[in-house]
Design an enzyme around this catalytic site. Structure first.
Site, PDB file in Angstrom:
ATOM      1  N   VAL A 101      25.834  77.819  29.339  1.00  0.00           N
ATOM      2  CA  VAL A 101      25.831  79.352  29.663  1.00  0.00           C
ATOM      3  C   VAL A 101      24.307  79.653  30.611  1.00  0.00           C
ATOM      4  CG1 VAL A 101      25.916  81.703  28.742  1.00  0.00           C
ATOM      5  CG2 VAL A 101      27.081  79.883  27.808  1.00  0.00           C
ATOM      6  N   LYS A 102      24.782  80.367  31.728  1.00  0.00           N
ATOM      7  CA  LYS A 102      23.856  80.467  32.615  1.00  0.00           C
ATOM      8  C   LYS A 102      23.420  81.934  32.412  1.00  0.00           C
ATOM      9  CE  LYS A 102      22.671  79.296  37.532  1.00  0.00           C
ATOM     10  NZ  LYS A 102      23.321  78.879  38.779  1.00  0.00           N
TER      11      LYS A 102
END
Length: 212
Positions: A83-84
């Site tokens: 997850v960025k």
């Protein structure tokens, strides 16, 4: 240094994968917006079918609680989703919460060593310093890689450095020399790395000699 391709284009990802050097993929909302033919989640499923390494998928929410929920949804798509999260105070809160849930995170839009240190202390799996964008405003993005690597080494931090916003082969060479764990770049830059005029000249000479 490992190679990631920075794109949401499935054809580019497959082409990079066929080279045998691809360790992961990074995407962002701008890259995803270019892909009009498929939903974001469906594209992520396509990418994770091709690539077994880390695939960074960025949240579009700005509040911590919403980032956390969106991050959980993205992570549920495939086990190799990272997850960025953007480097903000809310982003740090989200990184801590997602890390506590066992979800890998990549903190993006890093432009200072202090930002990288904060992200690492919050539990980020990766930090992404942006080289080209710093160069654009007259700063040396590569110096940031050196600073972050030194700080992480001094303090024994396991967070990995992804050199991002790579524009050309020299960025790749210098990022590797300065200790970046990963370089993420467009397919066109990966292709440029395979080329050298002396290689082409050598091949032409070998063929000419063989055909005499």
């Amino acid at each position: 240094m490992l190679f990631f391709v920075d794109t949401a284009n499935i054809a580019d990802i497959k082409e990079a994968h066929e080279l045998g050097i691809l360790a992961g993929v990074t995407t962002n909302p701008s890259l995803v917006a270019k892909e009009k033919d498929v939903s974001f989640h469906d594209r992520l499923r396509e990418i994770t079918d091709v690539v077994s390494g880390s695939v960074s998928a960025e949240v579009i929410s700005l509040k911590a609680e919403e980032m956390i929920e969106e991050g959980k949804e993205l992570a549920a798509i495939a086990p190799n989703i990272t997850v960025k999260i953007p480097m903000t105070t809310d982003g740090l809160k989200a990184v801590k919460a997602l890390t506590d849930l066992g979800i890998k995170t990549n903190v993006t839009l890093i432009f200072s060593a202090n930002q990288a240190l904060l992200a690492a202390r919050a539990g980020a799996t990766y930090v992404s310093p942006f080289l080209g964008r710093l160069d654009d405003i007259g700063q040396n993005g590569l110096d940031l890689i050196s600073e972050v690597k030194t700080i992480f080494d001094v303090h024994g931090l396991d967070t990995q450095i992804i050199a991002a916003s790579i524009r050309h082969p020299q960025h790749v060479t210098e990022a590797a020399l300065r200790g970046a764990h990963i370089g993420t770049m467009p397919l066109k830059v990966i292709k440029q790395l395979t080329k050298h005029p002396l290689t082409d000249a050598g091949i032409e000479q070998f063929l000419a000699d063989w055909n005499k």
